[in-house]
Enzyme design. Structure first.
Site, PDB file in Angstrom:
ATOM      1  N   LYS A 323     -13.382  57.014 -13.082  1.00 41.40           N
ATOM      2  CA  LYS A 323     -13.098  58.225 -13.851  1.00 41.40           C
ATOM      3  C   LYS A 323     -11.593  58.385 -13.953  1.00 41.40           C
ATOM      4  CE  LYS A 323     -15.321  61.903 -14.171  1.00 41.40           C
ATOM      5  NZ  LYS A 323     -15.654  63.309 -13.866  1.00 41.40           N
ATOM      6  N   GLU A 329     -10.858  63.700  -9.589  1.00 43.51           N
ATOM      7  CA  GLU A 329     -11.869  63.233 -10.541  1.00 43.51           C
ATOM      8  C   GLU A 329     -12.764  62.151  -9.942  1.00 43.51           C
ATOM      9  OE1 GLU A 329     -12.841  64.205 -13.625  1.00 43.51           O
ATOM     10  OE2 GLU A 329     -11.616  65.935 -13.103  1.00 43.51           O
TER      11      GLU A 329
END
Ligand SMILES: *[C@@H]1O[C@H](CO)[C@@H](O)[C@H](O)[C@H]1NC(C)=O
Ligand SMILES: *[C@@H]1O[C@H](CO)[C@@H](O)[C@H](O)[C@H]1NC(C)=O
Ligand SMILES: *[C@@H]1O[C@H](CO)[C@@H](O)[C@H](O)[C@H]1NC(C)=O
Ligand SMILES: *[C@@H]1O[C@H](CO)[C@@H](O)[C@H](O)[C@H]1NC(C)=O
Length: 474
Positions: A323, A329
Protein backbone atom coordinates in the site's frame (compact mmCIF):
# COMPACT_ATOMS: atom_id res chain seq x y z
CA UNK A 1 -28.49 -19.05 13.35
CA UNK A 2 -28.61 -16.81 16.38
CA UNK A 3 -25.07 -15.71 15.74
CA UNK A 4 -26.16 -14.07 12.53
CA UNK A 5 -28.92 -11.95 13.93
CA UNK A 6 -26.46 -9.06 13.86
CA UNK A 7 -26.53 -8.93 10.10
CA UNK A 8 -30.09 -10.07 9.63
CA UNK A 9 -31.57 -7.41 11.86
CA UNK A 10 -31.25 -4.54 9.42
CA UNK A 11 -32.88 -6.57 6.67
CA UNK A 12 -35.91 -7.66 8.62
CA UNK A 13 -36.18 -4.80 11.01
CA UNK A 14 -36.80 -6.91 14.07
CA UNK A 15 -35.60 -5.64 17.39
CA UNK A 16 -34.87 -8.94 19.12
CA UNK A 17 -31.58 -8.87 20.95
CA UNK A 18 -29.78 -11.42 23.01
CA UNK A 19 -27.19 -12.58 20.51
CA UNK A 20 -23.70 -11.25 20.24
CA UNK A 21 -22.49 -9.10 17.39
CA UNK A 22 -20.02 -10.37 14.89
CA UNK A 23 -17.73 -7.87 13.32
CA UNK A 24 -16.84 -7.94 9.67
CA UNK A 25 -13.25 -7.61 8.46
CA UNK A 26 -11.86 -5.91 5.36
CA UNK A 27 -9.72 -8.33 3.37
CA UNK A 28 -7.36 -6.16 1.32
CA UNK A 29 -4.80 -7.83 -0.90
CA UNK A 30 -2.18 -5.16 -1.61
CA UNK A 31 0.72 -7.30 -0.47
CA UNK A 32 3.15 -9.62 -2.26
CA UNK A 33 3.52 -11.92 0.72
CA UNK A 34 -0.07 -12.73 1.70
CA UNK A 35 -1.59 -16.18 2.33
CA UNK A 36 -3.80 -17.76 -0.35
CA UNK A 37 -7.50 -16.96 -0.59
CA UNK A 38 -8.46 -20.32 0.91
CA UNK A 39 -6.05 -19.91 3.82
CA UNK A 40 -7.26 -16.34 4.36
CA UNK A 41 -10.86 -17.50 4.68
CA UNK A 42 -9.81 -20.06 7.30
CA UNK A 43 -8.02 -17.28 9.15
CA UNK A 44 -11.12 -15.06 9.04
CA UNK A 45 -13.13 -17.91 10.51
CA UNK A 46 -10.59 -18.55 13.24
CA UNK A 47 -10.80 -14.84 14.12
CA UNK A 48 -14.60 -15.34 14.47
CA UNK A 49 -15.31 -12.69 11.85
CA UNK A 50 -18.99 -12.54 10.93
CA UNK A 51 -18.53 -10.95 7.53
CA UNK A 52 -15.83 -10.04 5.05
CA UNK A 53 -15.45 -7.15 2.65
CA UNK A 54 -13.25 -7.35 -0.43
CA UNK A 55 -12.25 -4.54 -2.78
CA UNK A 56 -13.38 -6.12 -6.04
CA UNK A 57 -15.12 -9.33 -6.99
CA UNK A 58 -12.03 -11.55 -6.92
CA UNK A 59 -13.21 -14.97 -8.15
CA UNK A 60 -10.65 -16.97 -6.15
CA UNK A 61 -11.79 -15.32 -2.92
CA UNK A 62 -15.50 -15.63 -3.75
CA UNK A 63 -15.00 -19.31 -4.58
CA UNK A 64 -13.14 -19.88 -1.30
CA UNK A 65 -16.06 -18.28 0.56
CA UNK A 66 -18.66 -20.62 -0.93
CA UNK A 67 -20.45 -22.67 1.68
CA UNK A 68 -19.08 -20.66 4.61
CA UNK A 69 -21.31 -18.71 7.00
CA UNK A 70 -19.42 -15.48 6.30
CA UNK A 71 -21.52 -12.67 4.86
CA UNK A 72 -19.74 -11.02 1.98
CA UNK A 73 -19.41 -7.51 0.67
CA UNK A 74 -18.01 -7.06 -2.85
CA UNK A 75 -17.10 -3.93 -4.80
CA UNK A 76 -17.40 -2.57 -8.31
CA UNK A 77 -14.02 -0.91 -8.97
CA UNK A 78 -13.81 2.84 -9.57
CA UNK A 79 -12.71 2.39 -13.18
CA UNK A 80 -15.68 0.19 -13.98
CA UNK A 81 -18.80 1.81 -12.55
CA UNK A 82 -19.19 4.75 -15.00
CA UNK A 83 -19.83 2.35 -17.87
CA UNK A 84 -22.51 0.58 -15.82
CA UNK A 85 -24.31 3.90 -15.44
CA UNK A 86 -24.32 4.53 -19.15
CA UNK A 87 -25.69 1.17 -20.22
CA UNK A 88 -28.13 -1.16 -18.47
CA UNK A 89 -26.92 -4.17 -20.40
CA UNK A 90 -23.38 -3.58 -19.12
CA UNK A 91 -24.72 -3.53 -15.56
CA UNK A 92 -26.51 -6.84 -16.25
CA UNK A 93 -23.31 -8.22 -17.73
CA UNK A 94 -21.22 -7.13 -14.74
CA UNK A 95 -23.58 -8.92 -12.42
CA UNK A 96 -23.64 -12.01 -14.63
CA UNK A 97 -19.85 -12.19 -14.68
CA UNK A 98 -19.00 -11.22 -11.11
CA UNK A 99 -21.87 -12.06 -8.78
CA UNK A 100 -24.06 -14.75 -10.32
CA UNK A 101 -21.33 -17.43 -10.61
CA UNK A 102 -20.92 -17.35 -6.82
CA UNK A 103 -24.35 -16.43 -5.52
CA UNK A 104 -26.04 -17.78 -3.41
CA UNK A 105 -23.42 -20.37 -2.33
CA UNK A 106 -21.29 -17.40 -1.35
CA UNK A 107 -23.44 -15.24 0.90
CA UNK A 108 -22.98 -11.95 -0.93
CA UNK A 109 -25.06 -9.36 0.93
CA UNK A 110 -23.57 -6.00 -0.03
CA UNK A 111 -22.51 -4.63 -3.38
CA UNK A 112 -20.52 -1.41 -3.05
CA UNK A 113 -20.15 0.70 -6.16
CA UNK A 114 -16.81 2.54 -6.14
CA UNK A 115 -14.46 3.12 -3.23
CA UNK A 116 -14.33 6.63 -1.70
CA UNK A 117 -14.85 8.15 -5.13
CA UNK A 118 -15.96 11.49 -3.70
CA UNK A 119 -12.51 11.91 -2.13
CA UNK A 120 -10.78 11.61 -5.50
CA UNK A 121 -11.09 14.87 -7.41
CA UNK A 122 -9.19 13.43 -10.36
CA UNK A 123 -12.29 11.37 -11.18
CA UNK A 124 -14.87 14.04 -10.34
CA UNK A 125 -16.25 13.76 -13.87
CA UNK A 126 -17.51 10.27 -12.93
CA UNK A 127 -19.33 11.39 -9.78
CA UNK A 128 -22.65 12.04 -11.54
CA UNK A 129 -22.54 8.42 -12.79
CA UNK A 130 -22.51 6.96 -9.29
CA UNK A 131 -26.21 6.77 -8.50
CA UNK A 132 -27.26 5.83 -12.05
CA UNK A 133 -24.77 2.92 -11.89
CA UNK A 134 -26.24 1.85 -8.54
CA UNK A 135 -29.75 2.09 -9.97
CA UNK A 136 -28.83 -0.03 -12.99
CA UNK A 137 -27.27 -2.70 -10.75
CA UNK A 138 -30.36 -2.58 -8.57
CA UNK A 139 -32.57 -3.20 -11.63
CA UNK A 140 -30.26 -6.03 -12.71
CA UNK A 141 -30.59 -7.68 -9.29
CA UNK A 142 -34.37 -7.27 -9.32
CA UNK A 143 -34.55 -8.78 -12.79
CA UNK A 144 -32.91 -11.89 -11.29
CA UNK A 145 -35.21 -11.76 -8.24
CA UNK A 146 -32.26 -11.19 -5.93
CA UNK A 147 -33.55 -9.24 -2.95
CA UNK A 148 -31.01 -9.77 -0.18
CA UNK A 149 -28.10 -7.85 -1.71
CA UNK A 150 -27.96 -4.20 -0.66
CA UNK A 151 -26.27 -1.65 -2.90
CA UNK A 152 -24.20 1.25 -1.61
CA UNK A 153 -20.92 3.11 -2.00
CA UNK A 154 -18.20 3.91 0.52
CA UNK A 155 -17.61 7.50 1.54
CA UNK A 156 -14.79 8.92 3.63
CA UNK A 157 -15.39 11.60 6.26
CA UNK A 158 -14.21 14.24 3.80
CA UNK A 159 -17.66 14.09 2.21
CA UNK A 160 -18.50 16.50 5.05
CA UNK A 161 -17.41 20.12 5.10
CA UNK A 162 -18.29 20.40 8.80
CA UNK A 163 -18.23 17.61 11.36
CA UNK A 164 -17.85 19.42 14.67
CA UNK A 165 -19.87 19.77 16.79
CA UNK A 166 -21.62 16.68 15.43
CA UNK A 167 -24.94 18.52 15.23
CA UNK A 168 -23.27 20.93 12.76
CA UNK A 169 -22.46 18.09 10.37
CA UNK A 170 -22.93 19.15 6.76
CA UNK A 171 -21.98 17.73 3.37
CA UNK A 172 -19.60 19.55 1.03
CA UNK A 173 -21.32 22.02 -1.27
CA UNK A 174 -19.84 20.47 -4.42
CA UNK A 175 -21.54 17.12 -3.77
CA UNK A 176 -24.52 17.77 -1.46
CA UNK A 177 -27.16 18.33 -4.11
CA UNK A 178 -25.38 16.83 -7.10
CA UNK A 179 -24.47 13.42 -5.63
CA UNK A 180 -25.37 12.94 -1.98
CA UNK A 181 -29.06 13.79 -2.17
CA UNK A 182 -29.75 11.29 -4.98
CA UNK A 183 -27.56 8.77 -3.15
CA UNK A 184 -29.58 9.14 0.05
CA UNK A 185 -32.84 8.94 -1.89
CA UNK A 186 -31.60 5.67 -3.43
CA UNK A 187 -30.52 4.27 -0.03
CA UNK A 188 -33.87 5.26 1.47
CA UNK A 189 -35.90 3.77 -1.36
CA UNK A 190 -33.95 0.48 -1.34
CA UNK A 191 -33.63 0.19 2.48
CA UNK A 192 -29.86 0.27 2.09
CA UNK A 193 -27.19 2.06 4.11
CA UNK A 194 -24.84 5.02 4.04
CA UNK A 195 -21.46 3.23 4.14
CA UNK A 196 -18.87 5.36 5.89
CA UNK A 197 -15.13 4.87 6.25
CA UNK A 198 -14.55 6.41 9.67
CA UNK A 199 -11.19 6.65 11.38
CA UNK A 200 -11.02 8.23 14.82
CA UNK A 201 -7.26 7.57 14.54
CA UNK A 202 -6.79 10.21 11.83
CA UNK A 203 -8.99 12.75 13.61
CA UNK A 204 -7.07 12.26 16.86
CA UNK A 205 -3.61 12.12 15.23
CA UNK A 206 -4.19 15.43 13.48
CA UNK A 207 -4.95 17.20 16.79
CA UNK A 208 -3.65 15.05 19.65
CA UNK A 209 -3.35 18.09 21.91
CA UNK A 210 -7.05 18.94 21.65
CA UNK A 211 -8.59 15.44 21.49
CA UNK A 212 -8.05 12.98 24.32
CA UNK A 213 -6.51 9.66 23.29
CA UNK A 214 -8.76 7.93 25.82
CA UNK A 215 -11.79 9.48 24.09
CA UNK A 216 -10.57 8.06 20.77
CA UNK A 217 -9.94 4.61 22.28
CA UNK A 218 -13.37 4.23 23.96
CA UNK A 219 -12.01 4.56 27.47
CA UNK A 220 -12.88 8.14 28.31
CA UNK A 221 -14.53 9.35 31.50
CA UNK A 222 -16.68 12.27 32.55
CA UNK A 223 -13.71 14.59 32.07
CA UNK A 224 -13.25 13.60 28.43
CA UNK A 225 -16.93 13.39 27.47
CA UNK A 226 -18.18 15.97 24.99
CA UNK A 227 -21.54 17.74 25.28
CA UNK A 228 -22.88 18.85 21.89
CA UNK A 229 -24.24 22.37 22.48
CA UNK A 230 -26.69 21.97 19.60
CA UNK A 231 -28.41 18.78 20.79
CA UNK A 232 -27.30 18.55 24.43
CA UNK A 233 -26.31 14.97 23.66
CA UNK A 234 -23.28 13.64 25.54
CA UNK A 235 -20.52 11.87 23.61
CA UNK A 236 -18.29 9.35 25.36
CA UNK A 237 -16.10 8.55 22.37
CA UNK A 238 -14.83 10.00 19.10
CA UNK A 239 -16.35 7.32 16.85
CA UNK A 240 -19.90 8.15 17.96
CA UNK A 241 -19.18 11.83 17.52
CA UNK A 242 -17.97 11.32 13.94
CA UNK A 243 -20.90 9.04 13.06
CA UNK A 244 -23.43 11.53 14.39
CA UNK A 245 -21.94 14.30 12.29
CA UNK A 246 -22.90 12.15 9.29
CA UNK A 247 -26.37 11.61 10.76
CA UNK A 248 -26.80 15.39 11.15
CA UNK A 249 -25.58 16.01 7.60
CA UNK A 250 -28.03 13.45 6.20
CA UNK A 251 -30.90 15.02 8.17
CA UNK A 252 -30.10 18.43 6.68
CA UNK A 253 -30.70 16.96 3.22
CA UNK A 254 -34.02 15.52 4.37
CA UNK A 255 -32.88 11.93 4.84
CA UNK A 256 -32.35 11.66 8.58
CA UNK A 257 -33.60 8.08 8.57
CA UNK A 258 -31.01 6.40 6.34
CA UNK A 259 -29.13 3.77 8.32
CA UNK A 260 -25.38 3.80 8.78
CA UNK A 261 -22.92 1.01 8.08
CA UNK A 262 -19.22 1.31 8.89
CA UNK A 263 -17.38 0.08 5.82
CA UNK A 264 -13.95 0.68 7.38
CA UNK A 265 -12.66 1.56 10.81
CA UNK A 266 -9.60 0.54 12.77
CA UNK A 267 -6.30 1.70 14.20
CA UNK A 268 -2.78 1.26 12.81
CA UNK A 269 -0.40 -1.02 14.71
CA UNK A 270 2.75 0.77 13.49
CA UNK A 271 3.80 3.71 11.31
CA UNK A 272 6.56 6.16 10.49
CA UNK A 273 8.65 7.92 13.14
CA UNK A 274 6.48 11.02 12.89
CA UNK A 275 3.15 9.19 13.11
CA UNK A 276 1.86 9.55 16.62
CA UNK A 277 -0.05 6.79 18.36
CA UNK A 278 0.32 4.13 15.68
CA UNK A 279 1.16 1.13 17.85
CA UNK A 280 0.00 -2.33 18.85
CA UNK A 281 -1.24 -1.20 22.25
CA UNK A 282 -3.63 1.40 20.82
CA UNK A 283 -4.72 -0.77 17.90
CA UNK A 284 -5.62 -3.64 20.23
CA UNK A 285 -7.41 -1.28 22.62
CA UNK A 286 -9.44 0.33 19.85
CA UNK A 287 -10.55 -2.89 18.19
CA UNK A 288 -11.24 -4.78 21.43
CA UNK A 289 -13.36 -1.95 22.78
CA UNK A 290 -15.13 -1.54 19.45
CA UNK A 291 -16.02 -5.25 19.40
CA UNK A 292 -17.23 -5.08 22.99
CA UNK A 293 -19.47 -2.07 22.31
CA UNK A 294 -20.97 -3.68 19.24
CA UNK A 295 -21.76 -6.85 21.18
CA UNK A 296 -24.00 -4.98 23.63
CA UNK A 297 -27.70 -5.87 23.48
CA UNK A 298 -29.84 -3.97 23.19
CA UNK A 299 -27.53 -2.28 20.71
CA UNK A 300 -25.87 0.94 21.86
CA UNK A 301 -26.15 2.75 18.56
CA UNK A 302 -24.95 6.36 18.82
CA UNK A 303 -26.32 9.22 20.94
CA UNK A 304 -28.36 10.45 17.96
CA UNK A 305 -29.38 6.91 16.99
CA UNK A 306 -29.73 4.97 20.23
CA UNK A 307 -30.38 1.27 19.70
CA UNK A 308 -29.37 1.26 16.03
CA UNK A 309 -27.63 -1.90 14.85
CA UNK A 310 -24.85 -1.19 12.37
CA UNK A 311 -22.91 -3.55 10.16
CA UNK A 312 -19.22 -2.82 10.85
CA UNK A 313 -16.07 -3.90 9.00
CA UNK A 314 -12.68 -3.53 10.68
CA UNK A 315 -9.77 -2.50 8.53
CA UNK A 316 -7.95 -4.82 7.96
CA UNK A 317 -7.15 -8.50 7.90
CA UNK A 318 -3.45 -8.11 7.00
CA UNK A 319 -0.62 -5.65 7.11
CA UNK A 320 -0.31 -4.96 3.37
CA UNK A 321 3.26 -4.18 2.29
CA UNK A 322 2.40 -2.74 -1.12
CA UNK A 323 0.00 0.00 0.00
CA UNK A 324 1.50 3.36 -0.95
CA UNK A 325 1.56 6.35 1.35
CA UNK A 326 2.88 6.88 4.86
CA UNK A 327 3.94 4.03 7.13
CA UNK A 328 0.57 3.56 8.82
CA UNK A 329 -0.95 2.57 5.48
CA UNK A 330 0.95 -0.71 5.58
CA UNK A 331 0.11 -1.47 9.22
CA UNK A 332 -3.61 -1.85 9.78
CA UNK A 333 -3.65 -5.63 10.01
CA UNK A 334 -5.04 -7.92 12.65
CA UNK A 335 -2.57 -10.41 11.18
CA UNK A 336 0.98 -10.31 9.86
CA UNK A 337 1.39 -11.75 6.35
CA UNK A 338 2.76 -14.93 7.97
CA UNK A 339 -0.75 -15.44 9.45
CA UNK A 340 0.23 -14.83 13.07
CA UNK A 341 -1.75 -12.28 15.05
CA UNK A 342 -0.35 -8.80 15.59
CA UNK A 343 -2.33 -8.82 18.85
CA UNK A 344 -5.17 -10.80 20.34
CA UNK A 345 -8.68 -9.54 19.67
CA UNK A 346 -11.99 -11.32 20.19
CA UNK A 347 -14.23 -10.01 17.44
CA UNK A 348 -17.32 -11.33 19.21
CA UNK A 349 -16.64 -8.77 21.95
CA UNK A 350 -17.26 -11.25 24.73
CA UNK A 351 -13.76 -11.53 26.17
CA UNK A 352 -13.21 -9.11 29.08
CA UNK A 353 -9.93 -7.19 29.38
CA UNK A 354 -8.74 -9.63 32.01
CA UNK A 355 -8.99 -12.41 29.44
CA UNK A 356 -6.20 -10.95 27.33
CA UNK A 357 -2.47 -11.26 27.91
CA UNK A 358 -0.29 -8.17 28.35
CA UNK A 359 0.36 -5.82 25.41
CA UNK A 360 3.64 -4.13 24.52
CA UNK A 361 3.47 -0.64 26.10
CA UNK A 362 2.80 2.19 23.62
CA UNK A 363 6.05 3.97 22.73
CA UNK A 364 4.78 6.81 20.56
CA UNK A 365 1.67 8.30 22.15
CA UNK A 366 3.41 11.69 22.35
CA UNK A 367 4.49 13.70 19.30
CA UNK A 368 7.97 12.76 18.06
CA UNK A 369 10.29 15.61 18.95
CA UNK A 370 13.52 14.86 17.10
CA UNK A 371 14.40 15.74 13.54
CA UNK A 372 13.56 13.25 10.82
CA UNK A 373 15.20 12.63 7.48
CA UNK A 374 13.79 10.67 4.58
CA UNK A 375 16.52 8.43 3.22
CA UNK A 376 17.09 5.60 0.83
CA UNK A 377 16.42 2.33 2.63
CA UNK A 378 15.76 -0.97 0.95
CA UNK A 379 14.18 -4.10 2.28
CA UNK A 380 16.02 -7.32 1.67
CA UNK A 381 19.07 -7.35 -0.50
CA UNK A 382 18.67 -6.48 -4.12
CA UNK A 383 18.37 -2.93 -5.38
CA UNK A 384 16.60 -2.32 -8.66
CA UNK A 385 18.63 0.52 -10.17
CA UNK A 386 15.89 1.33 -12.69
CA UNK A 387 13.31 1.69 -9.95
CA UNK A 388 15.66 3.85 -7.85
CA UNK A 389 16.40 5.98 -10.90
CA UNK A 390 12.74 6.63 -11.56
CA UNK A 391 12.09 7.38 -7.90
CA UNK A 392 14.88 9.97 -7.97
CA UNK A 393 13.49 11.44 -11.17
CA UNK A 394 10.05 11.69 -9.58
CA UNK A 395 11.39 13.29 -6.39
CA UNK A 396 13.45 15.80 -8.36
CA UNK A 397 10.63 16.63 -10.75
CA UNK A 398 8.04 17.81 -8.27
CA UNK A 399 9.39 21.06 -6.92
CA UNK A 400 11.76 23.84 -7.85
CA UNK A 401 15.47 23.26 -7.23
CA UNK A 402 14.78 20.06 -5.28
CA UNK A 403 17.87 18.33 -6.61
CA UNK A 404 20.15 21.20 -7.68
CA UNK A 405 22.74 20.18 -5.07
CA UNK A 406 23.24 16.75 -6.61
CA UNK A 407 23.69 17.97 -10.17
CA UNK A 408 27.28 17.66 -11.51
CA UNK A 409 29.30 20.41 -9.81
CA UNK A 410 26.70 20.80 -7.05
CA UNK A 411 27.79 20.67 -3.38
CA UNK A 412 26.29 17.20 -2.83
CA UNK A 413 27.11 15.65 -6.19
CA UNK A 414 29.78 13.50 -4.53
CA UNK A 415 29.68 10.70 -3.73
CA UNK A 416 28.23 10.14 -7.16
CA UNK A 417 26.32 7.02 -6.20
CA UNK A 418 22.73 6.12 -6.85
CA UNK A 419 21.98 5.51 -3.19
CA UNK A 420 23.53 8.78 -2.00
CA UNK A 421 21.65 10.72 -4.66
CA UNK A 422 18.46 8.86 -3.75
CA UNK A 423 18.80 9.80 -0.08
CA UNK A 424 19.39 13.43 -1.00
CA UNK A 425 16.50 13.54 -3.47
CA UNK A 426 14.02 11.73 -1.19
CA UNK A 427 14.86 13.94 1.76
CA UNK A 428 14.80 17.15 -0.27
CA UNK A 429 11.42 16.22 -1.73
CA UNK A 430 9.96 15.18 1.59
CA UNK A 431 11.09 18.26 3.52
CA UNK A 432 9.35 20.39 0.88
CA UNK A 433 6.15 18.40 0.57
CA UNK A 434 5.51 16.61 3.84
CA UNK A 435 3.26 19.41 5.11
CA UNK A 436 1.10 19.12 2.02
CA UNK A 437 0.76 15.34 2.16
CA UNK A 438 4.00 14.19 0.49
CA UNK A 439 5.12 10.86 1.89
CA UNK A 440 8.47 9.22 2.54
CA UNK A 441 7.74 6.02 0.66
CA UNK A 442 8.80 5.90 -3.01
CA UNK A 443 7.47 2.39 -3.57
CA UNK A 444 9.21 1.10 -0.48
CA UNK A 445 12.62 2.56 -1.41
CA UNK A 446 12.52 5.31 1.24
CA UNK A 447 12.27 5.22 5.02
CA UNK A 448 12.29 7.82 7.77
CA UNK A 449 15.49 7.99 9.81
CA UNK A 450 16.43 9.87 12.96
CA UNK A 451 19.99 10.45 11.74
CA UNK A 452 21.14 13.21 9.41
CA UNK A 453 22.63 11.47 6.41
CA UNK A 454 24.87 14.45 5.58
CA UNK A 455 26.44 14.50 9.06
CA UNK A 456 27.83 11.00 8.90
CA UNK A 457 30.54 9.31 6.95
CA UNK A 458 29.56 6.23 5.04
CA UNK A 459 27.22 4.44 7.41
CA UNK A 460 25.37 1.23 7.12
CA UNK A 461 22.58 0.84 9.61
CA UNK A 462 20.97 -2.51 10.01
CA UNK A 463 17.69 -1.98 11.72
CA UNK A 464 14.95 -4.62 11.79
CA UNK A 465 16.22 -5.92 8.49
CA UNK A 466 15.93 -2.63 6.65
CA UNK A 467 19.24 -1.64 5.16
CA UNK A 468 20.06 2.03 5.01
CA UNK A 469 22.92 3.04 2.76
CA UNK A 470 23.62 6.50 4.01
CA UNK A 471 26.64 8.12 2.50
CA UNK A 472 28.57 11.30 3.06
CA UNK A 473 27.18 14.16 1.04
CA UNK A 474 30.33 16.34 1.24
C1 LIG B 1 -24.63 -1.25 -24.31
O1 LIG B 1 -23.67 -2.31 -24.23
C2 LIG B 1 -23.98 -3.38 -25.11
C3 LIG B 1 -23.03 -4.53 -24.80
O2 LIG B 1 -21.69 -4.10 -24.86
C4 LIG B 1 -23.88 -2.90 -26.57
O3 LIG B 1 -24.20 -3.96 -27.45
C5 LIG B 1 -24.84 -1.74 -26.75
O4 LIG B 1 -24.68 -1.20 -28.06
C6 LIG B 1 -24.62 -0.65 -25.72
N1 LIG B 1 -25.68 0.32 -25.83
C7 LIG B 1 -25.44 1.63 -25.87
C8 LIG B 1 -26.62 2.51 -25.94
O5 LIG B 1 -24.31 2.08 -25.83
C1 LIG C 1 5.45 -13.41 11.81
O1 LIG C 1 5.84 -12.09 11.44
C2 LIG C 1 6.06 -11.23 12.52
C3 LIG C 1 6.33 -9.84 11.97
O2 LIG C 1 7.29 -9.88 10.98
C4 LIG C 1 7.17 -11.74 13.41
O3 LIG C 1 7.37 -10.89 14.50
C5 LIG C 1 6.80 -13.13 13.89
O4 LIG C 1 7.87 -13.67 14.64
C6 LIG C 1 6.49 -14.04 12.72
N1 LIG C 1 5.98 -15.30 13.23
C7 LIG C 1 6.30 -16.47 12.70
C8 LIG C 1 5.70 -17.68 13.33
O5 LIG C 1 7.04 -16.56 11.72
C1 LIG D 1 16.79 -10.14 6.10
O1 LIG D 1 16.08 -10.36 4.88
C2 LIG D 1 16.70 -11.34 4.05
C3 LIG D 1 15.97 -11.33 2.70
O2 LIG D 1 14.60 -11.10 2.86
C4 LIG D 1 16.67 -12.69 4.75
O3 LIG D 1 17.27 -13.68 3.93
C5 LIG D 1 17.43 -12.57 6.06
O4 LIG D 1 17.34 -13.77 6.78
C6 LIG D 1 16.89 -11.41 6.92
N1 LIG D 1 17.77 -11.19 8.06
C7 LIG D 1 17.33 -11.04 9.29
C8 LIG D 1 18.35 -10.77 10.34
O5 LIG D 1 16.13 -11.09 9.58
C1 LIG E 1 12.91 -2.77 -11.88
O1 LIG E 1 12.04 -1.66 -11.81
C2 LIG E 1 11.40 -1.36 -13.03
C3 LIG E 1 10.68 -0.04 -12.87
O2 LIG E 1 9.99 0.03 -11.67
C4 LIG E 1 10.50 -2.52 -13.41
O3 LIG E 1 9.83 -2.27 -14.62
C5 LIG E 1 11.31 -3.78 -13.51
O4 LIG E 1 10.48 -4.89 -13.73
C6 LIG E 1 12.13 -4.02 -12.24
N1 LIG E 1 13.04 -5.15 -12.42
C7 LIG E 1 13.13 -6.12 -11.55
C8 LIG E 1 14.16 -7.17 -11.85
O5 LIG E 1 12.45 -6.18 -10.53
Amino acid sequence: MLRFVFFLLPFFGTAQGGSFAKLGVNYGTLGNDLPSAAHSIELLQSLHAGAVKIYDANPAILRALAGTRLRVCIMVPNQVFPSLAANQSLADAWLAANLLPFYPQTRIRFLLVGNEILSDYSISSTWPSLVPAMANLHRALRARSIRNVKIGTTLAMDALKTSFPPSAGQFRDDIADAVIRPLLRFADRTSSFYFVDVYPYFAWASSPSSISLDYALFRGNSATNYLDPGTKLTYTNLLDQMLDSVVAAMAKLGFGGVRLAIAETGWPNAGDLDQIGANIYNAATYNRNLARRLSERPALGTPARPGEVMPVFIFALYNENQKPGSGTERHWGLLYPNATRVYEVDLTGRLPDAGYGPLPPPGNNKPYKGKIWCVFGRRGKSVNATAVGSAIAYACGQGKGTCDAIQPGGPCYRPDSLTAHASYAFNSYWQQFRRSGGTCYFNGLAVQAAQDPSKSDTLFFLLSNITFDIENMN
